[in-house]
Design an enzyme around this catalytic site. Sequence first.
Site, mmCIF file in Angstrom:
data_model
loop_
_atom_site.group_PDB
_atom_site.id
_atom_site.type_symbol
_atom_site.label_atom_id
_atom_site.label_comp_id
_atom_site.label_asym_id
_atom_site.label_seq_id
_atom_site.Cartn_x
_atom_site.Cartn_y
_atom_site.Cartn_z
ATOM 1 N N SER A 380 -68.826 40.855 37.435
ATOM 2 C CA SER A 380 -70.199 40.719 37.898
ATOM 3 C C SER A 380 -70.347 41.190 39.346
ATOM 4 C CB SER A 380 -70.654 39.270 37.707
ATOM 5 O OG SER A 380 -72.041 39.150 37.864
ATOM 6 N N ASP A 476 -76.657 41.402 27.821
ATOM 7 C CA ASP A 476 -76.636 41.228 29.272
ATOM 8 C C ASP A 476 -77.637 42.193 29.887
ATOM 9 O OD1 ASP A 476 -76.020 40.874 31.941
ATOM 10 O OD2 ASP A 476 -73.913 41.449 31.757
ATOM 11 N N HIS A 506 -73.494 37.675 29.409
ATOM 12 C CA HIS A 506 -72.893 37.867 30.724
ATOM 13 C C HIS A 506 -71.935 36.711 31.034
ATOM 14 C CE1 HIS A 506 -72.836 39.535 34.801
ATOM 15 N NE2 HIS A 506 -72.790 38.283 35.219
#
Length: 537
Positions: A380, A476, A506
């Site tokens: 991320s 996501d 995610h």
Amino acid sequence: MKSTDVKLGRKSSEVYQGLKKQIVLAQLPAGQQLIELEVAKTVNCSQSTVREAMMRLQEDGLIVRQGYRGTVVSSVSAAEGQESLDIRARVESHAAHFSIGNFDEARVEALCGLVRRMEAAADADDEYGLFELDQEFHRAVYEAANLPALLPILERCSLCSHRFKIAQSATRRTLRETAMRHWSIIDAIKTGDAQELERVMFHHVASVIGEVDEAKPTESADLRMSDAMAAIFERTQKEDAHLPNPMLIGWDEAQANFHQTAQRWNQVNEAQFHMHYFSVPGVSGPMTAVRIMPRKGARTGTLLYLHGGGWVFGSIQTHLGAMARLAEVTGLSVVGVDYGMAPGAPFPQGLNDAVGAWHWLRTGSCTLDLSGPWLVSGDSAGANIALSLMLDLKLLGEPLPDAALLFYGVYSADHQTVSHKQCGGGQFGLSTAKMAWYRQQYLSGTRQNADDPRVSPALGELQGLPPIYMNAAGLDCLRDDSTLLARRLAEAGVAHVFKVVPGVTHGFMQMSSELPEALAAFHDAADFVARVLPPAV
């Protein structure tokens, strides 16, 4: 693939083949001037013979005649190399519907013979011989479709894409691997299934440079959770329903809640690892760091891991389970650091902390027994910082990591992508609104533009980066950030593997203790490490 529009005599054909080989292998670089008289003297033939050969090279797009400025070797830009791959993939895969019924036993055996010759050329380290056999293989498959009008287009695109591939020193696929990839096409032909051949052929051609995901385009992505993901998502939504919106409370409380929800994924069996906590110098003071090394199956090498959390939340404790899993499957020593968090430490402090930690670890300042190969990884926002770190190192002219592992990263500030429109409403957890808030916190106190490459590294100069493994979650809003990055890596000639994992949200790799897709993703990353790094000692 071999053009037949210009007929050549024996000597002209020899001159043509010799010049073509040098151009394809980049021994005659783009822009190199070719003077007919000089070439004639070099190869001991007439100028008219050379002119015939050059007419054929021009037809192939390998040279360009520029009038009074003479004739030069044509260039192949990254954009042209990628576009030629796209055209080839479409033309060759669509031809499957016309060709599948025309593959008799003799035709299939001829293809098998070509692949065996390709393997022999690879074993002899004959790159150009392998290239020519590859061209012959694809021509034979395409000719079964009986669509001759498109063949010249296909041949020219094939030459262009292969020239671009061969010129890229970053590619790590061996000649043997290149040859063996063709068996999957033969296997698909044997099924007699046109759709299967189309799928395999498209992936084969599209992944000439690096690897590409075989999943459906994002516009038609399946937006259903896998059964395992749905069960976990439903359970955790209930468990966390009492927690307030982190965007509406103070940072300390929100960070504490983030740690609380992460505990479920960070139960590490310390008996399986050597774990050591220490301090690393940071921009605003010492940073807590941890080194995790497997007790069994350890290999030489160090991986710096940068945790996710939107540049705002998280720590080495919230990602301890993920780091331990990486250490387990790769055998590497994984080092995590608590880089500065926004808004208290806004951009570029977290990035500068990461770059500083990289320098400190690599230069031997750390008293731990750390050694190369050296890798960087993150998930991320951590993947964002890992990629930006490599761009900073490149800009400084400093040694780059040997490889990178990037998991469902945020690489641009574009919230108008298909994935944001499909998944940005919060129905799968992370929302577009929350990403905008995270970025606002990250850039607070600075006038930095969100499109600056240190903030949106997919927009940076990517040429020369090391091999990269990257993945994205199918459900996501950031999925198309990875799609953009994969395309730009291909354009830059960077060796990479890109996989979209369908049916997961995610942050799914945090859940490897329960989610099969997460554990498989870690093993995919480990397979990549084993392929691109020297064998473990």
